[in-house]
Design an enzyme around this catalytic site. Structure first.
Site, short mmCIF file in Angstrom:
data_model
loop_
_atom_site.label_atom_id
_atom_site.label_comp_id
_atom_site.label_asym_id
_atom_site.label_seq_id
_atom_site.Cartn_x
_atom_site.Cartn_y
_atom_site.Cartn_z
CB SER A 140 -0.81 0.00 1.33
OG SER A 140 -1.22 1.40 1.40
CE1 TYR A 153 -4.12 -2.32 5.22
CE2 TYR A 153 -3.54 0.09 4.51
CZ TYR A 153 -3.95 -1.26 4.13
OH TYR A 153 -4.00 -1.64 2.83
#
Ligand SMILES: NC(=O)c1ccc[n+]([C@@H]2O[C@H](COP(=O)([O-])OP(=O)(O)OC[C@H]3O[C@@H](n4cnc5c(N)ncnc54)[C@H](OP(=O)(O)O)[C@@H]3O)[C@@H](O)[C@H]2O)c1
Length: 267
Positions: A140, A153
């Site tokens: 990501s 995350y």
């Protein structure tokens, strides 16, 4: 790498990005083993791929269960095929203040986003080595720019990026390549509720999963080592690496704008 007749294990195949990637990989002639926890969804996707002339099998698994990665590869061996590629696309996300993040959520994210891909690659490497294989880790932009309210995350995606880089260097010359693929915000179930409301309110750039799936397939075909999606996100990745204090200031303001949405997550 051309995709015709390549044998690919794809995790996260029931998800927005995984499903889009599966359809596009199958359309290019790859043979797929689709994985995720929801078996019925996997069976429906495999049936769709076959209807469209492609090839797909289903290997349902909860990758956070002990021994799941090893077991998944053992089941794949049962098909007696050469494994060309593992795509680690399964992922989980948590949004909210770190102080109030349940410890179970921290553990679940680390198991899903870091331990599972590492264990799967370790189990699959002997098969991948047989024919010059490829490991694709779906990270990501948050794996390069750590965001407030996404501490867990972001930390898992930083770890996945570090793993990808180390593995690429370790496997250099072995014939097995590693691609780290980093999308930005994508409209999938991963971003439901407060996160999707926040993204709309803050006018965050958003991609459709089909576009991200296409970019993934293109990165594989072009033998990329890394691929970051989105402009200006890829520029911010560089700025964050060189001048992190500048990004601190920009994200302080954004952190305040995120506050009402993070407060909605409090128990
Ligand atoms: N959406 C975004 O904005 C975005 C941005 C950057 C990166 N990414 C990354 O892209 C990848 C795909 O995300 P997405 O947006 O497509 O998410 P998604 O639609 O929520 O899909 C997540 C996928 O992960 C699988 N999964 C989750 N936990 C699992 C477990 N314990 N065992 C096995 N499979 C599990 C899910 O399968 P089941 O539900 O069937 O178990 C599903 O297929 C993730 O790695 C994510 O971090 C997403």
């Amino acid at each position: 790498m051309h995709l015709q007749d390549r044998c690919i294990l794809l995790t996260g195949a029931t998800g927005g990005i995984g499903r889009a990637a599966a359809l596009q990989l199958a359309a290019r002639g790859a043979r797929l083993w689709l994985s995720g926890r929801r078996e019925e969804e996997l069976l429906a996707l495999a049936a769709q791929i076959r209807r469209e002339g492609g090839r797909a099998e289903v290997l349902a698994a909860d990758l956070t269960a002990p021994g799941a990665a090893r077991d998944l590869v053992a089941r794949l061996r049962g098909f007696e095929v050469r494994l060309d590629m593992v795509i680690n696309c399964a992922g989980a996300m948590h949004f909210g203040y770190f102080e109030s993040t349940p410890p179970e959520a921290i553990e679940q994210l680390w198991r899903t986003n870091v331990l599972a891909p590492m264990q799967l690659v370790q189990a699959a490497l002997p098969m991948l080595r047989q024919g010059g294989g490829l490991v694709v880790n779906v990270g990501s932009i948050f794996g390069s720019i750590a965001f407030p309210c996404f501490a867990t995350y972001s930390s898992t995606k930083f770890a996945l990026r570090g793993f990808s880089e180390a593995l690429r260097r370790e496997l250099s010359g072995s014939g097995v390549e590693v691609l780290y693929f980093a999308p930005r915000y994508t409209r999938t179930a991963l971003n439901s509720g407060a996160v999707s409301d926040m993204a709309s309110a803050l006018a965050m750039n958003q991609d459709e999963p089909e576009a991200v799936g296409s970019a993934l397939v293109e990165a594989i075909e072009r033998n990329r080592k890394e691929r970051y999606l989105g402009w200006p996100e890829k520029l911010f990745v560089r700025i964050n690496a060189w001048f992190p204090r500048l990004v601190d200031a920009a994200l302080r303001k954004q952190g305040q704008q995120m506050r009402p949405y993070a407060l909605r997550q409090l128990p």
